[in-house]
Design a protein around this motif. Sequence first.
Motif, mmCIF file in Angstrom:
data_model
loop_
_atom_site.group_PDB
_atom_site.id
_atom_site.type_symbol
_atom_site.label_atom_id
_atom_site.label_comp_id
_atom_site.label_asym_id
_atom_site.label_seq_id
_atom_site.Cartn_x
_atom_site.Cartn_y
_atom_site.Cartn_z
ATOM 1 N N PHE A 127 0.826 -1.203 0.000
ATOM 2 C CA PHE A 127 0.000 0.000 0.000
ATOM 3 C C PHE A 127 0.862 1.255 0.000
ATOM 4 O O PHE A 127 1.893 1.322 0.662
ATOM 5 N N SER A 128 0.411 2.260 -0.719
ATOM 6 C CA SER A 128 1.129 3.524 -0.805
ATOM 7 C C SER A 128 0.749 4.421 0.365
ATOM 8 O O SER A 128 -0.210 4.149 1.093
ATOM 9 N N TYR A 129 1.522 5.506 0.543
ATOM 10 C CA TYR A 129 1.210 6.501 1.563
ATOM 11 C C TYR A 129 0.975 7.844 0.889
ATOM 12 O O TYR A 129 1.747 8.229 0.014
ATOM 13 N N PRO A 130 -0.059 8.559 1.277
ATOM 14 C CA PRO A 130 -1.136 8.163 2.192
ATOM 15 C C PRO A 130 -2.084 7.174 1.528
ATOM 16 O O PRO A 130 -2.246 7.174 0.311
ATOM 17 N N LEU A 131 -2.700 6.338 2.347
ATOM 18 C CA LEU A 131 -3.604 5.315 1.837
ATOM 19 C C LEU A 131 -5.052 5.751 2.066
ATOM 20 O O LEU A 131 -5.520 5.836 3.203
ATOM 21 N N PHE A 132 -5.734 6.038 0.967
ATOM 22 C CA PHE A 132 -7.143 6.385 1.027
ATOM 23 C C PHE A 132 -7.989 5.180 0.624
ATOM 24 O O PHE A 132 -7.593 4.387 -0.231
ATOM 25 N N ARG A 195 -13.515 10.200 0.874
ATOM 26 C CA ARG A 195 -12.581 9.098 1.079
ATOM 27 C C ARG A 195 -12.117 9.086 2.532
ATOM 28 O O ARG A 195 -11.949 10.132 3.152
ATOM 29 N N SER A 196 -11.885 7.907 3.049
ATOM 30 C CA SER A 196 -11.338 7.769 4.401
ATOM 31 C C SER A 196 -9.831 7.581 4.306
ATOM 32 O O SER A 196 -9.301 7.105 3.291
ATOM 33 N N LEU A 197 -9.146 7.936 5.371
ATOM 34 C CA LEU A 197 -7.694 7.829 5.432
ATOM 35 C C LEU A 197 -7.303 6.745 6.417
ATOM 36 O O LEU A 197 -7.781 6.723 7.552
ATOM 37 N N ASP A 207 6.553 17.853 6.968
ATOM 38 C CA ASP A 207 6.331 17.851 5.518
ATOM 39 C C ASP A 207 5.297 16.809 5.098
ATOM 40 O O ASP A 207 4.650 16.959 4.062
ATOM 41 N N GLU A 208 5.158 15.739 5.880
ATOM 42 C CA GLU A 208 4.224 14.672 5.534
ATOM 43 C C GLU A 208 2.852 14.855 6.170
ATOM 44 O O GLU A 208 1.938 14.073 5.899
ATOM 45 N N GLU A 209 2.691 15.864 7.016
ATOM 46 C CA GLU A 209 1.384 16.077 7.638
ATOM 47 C C GLU A 209 0.326 16.324 6.571
ATOM 48 O O GLU A 209 0.614 16.901 5.516
ATOM 49 N N LEU A 210 -0.880 15.887 6.843
ATOM 50 C CA LEU A 210 -1.929 15.871 5.821
ATOM 51 C C LEU A 210 -2.999 16.920 6.092
ATOM 52 O O LEU A 210 -3.463 17.091 7.230
ATOM 53 N N ARG A 223 1.938 14.877 12.589
ATOM 54 C CA ARG A 223 3.048 13.959 12.788
ATOM 55 C C ARG A 223 2.935 13.363 14.188
ATOM 56 O O ARG A 223 2.058 13.758 14.972
ATOM 57 N N ILE A 224 3.824 12.460 14.530
ATOM 58 C CA ILE A 224 3.811 11.832 15.855
ATOM 59 C C ILE A 224 4.534 12.725 16.858
ATOM 60 O O ILE A 224 5.601 13.272 16.570
#
Length: 330
Positions: A127-132, A195-197, A207-210, A223-224
């Motif tokens: 599965f890719s990121y982000p996964l919808f 779509r759900s995440l 940078d990866e925050e959605l 992020r964490i």
Amino acid sequence: MAISYIVFDLEWNQSPRGKVGKLPDLPSEIIEVGAVKLDENLETVSEFSRFVRPFIYKKLDYRVRALTNIQTGQLQKEGKAFAQVMREFFHWCGMDSGEEVIFCSWGNMDLLELQRNLHFFHIRNPFSYPLFYYDVQKLYGRCFPDAEKKATALATAVEALGLEEEGAFHRAIEDARYTAKVLQQLPFEALKVYRSLDYYHLPANEDEELYIDFPDYAKYVSRIFPDRDSAIHDKTVTDMLCYRCHRMLKKKLRWFSANQRSYYCIAVCPEHGLLRGKLKIRRAEGMQVYCIKTTKFVNQETAERIAQLQQTLREKQNLKNRKLPHRRNP
């Protein structure tokens, strides 16, 4: 490129000895995979059904047996190794041939458990990121306001839609068929945007925050953070932005805690009106956490109701503080 919708369901086992025998990295072991492949018009193309021979929890928990009517001997005789089932499943989905595949499930647990099992058994996660994906339970809830207030059971939705019940619930292939039938009854073209995440993989850095905009609300996934205090004092987490004009907003009601995991606030956009913020703090690993912030425009009545909730919580806390015994100075 043609799109395939994979409507799938899993059944899983757990330690029959409860917490004593549970592995932290694998609380649930998949024992059955069922799926229905739909084309871009939601017409049924083919089906997939396999038993998985258990490797960790070889004896079925009595609750799993009662719910699924699957027997331990049946899994040992008819089941295949998890790695083999996954190779067959992903090949059937079309993921190794470059097809565009979108997964659908009833609820948000199946993708999480699938990826957790892949990780535990050292199988490559495709599965890719982000996964919808599409959570059909949520889509159903959007069509029926009463159902949106709480998670609707698949059997309840099937009955409410007047769908024919041909097989037993709580079997992977049967539940996948029922979920596909419910999806086929919904106005999917109008719901496609919702779509759900999947939250198995989380943003590793800023940078990866959605930031995801929907027609009637917006979502931010952080992020964490090392702990809850770090999260709720982060400016990006607590900022309120209008998702229509993207301006920074002034808070009319500052963030307050409703139950230590959920926080609310009210902000004002001079152009678009009142915006409610809802912040959920979720556990990642250990003490680490991440945040999901949703923002939505509300009317004055809703804003006042949230303000009243804050006032009620304050009064309860003040009453509790007054009841605490006062320490005397030595």
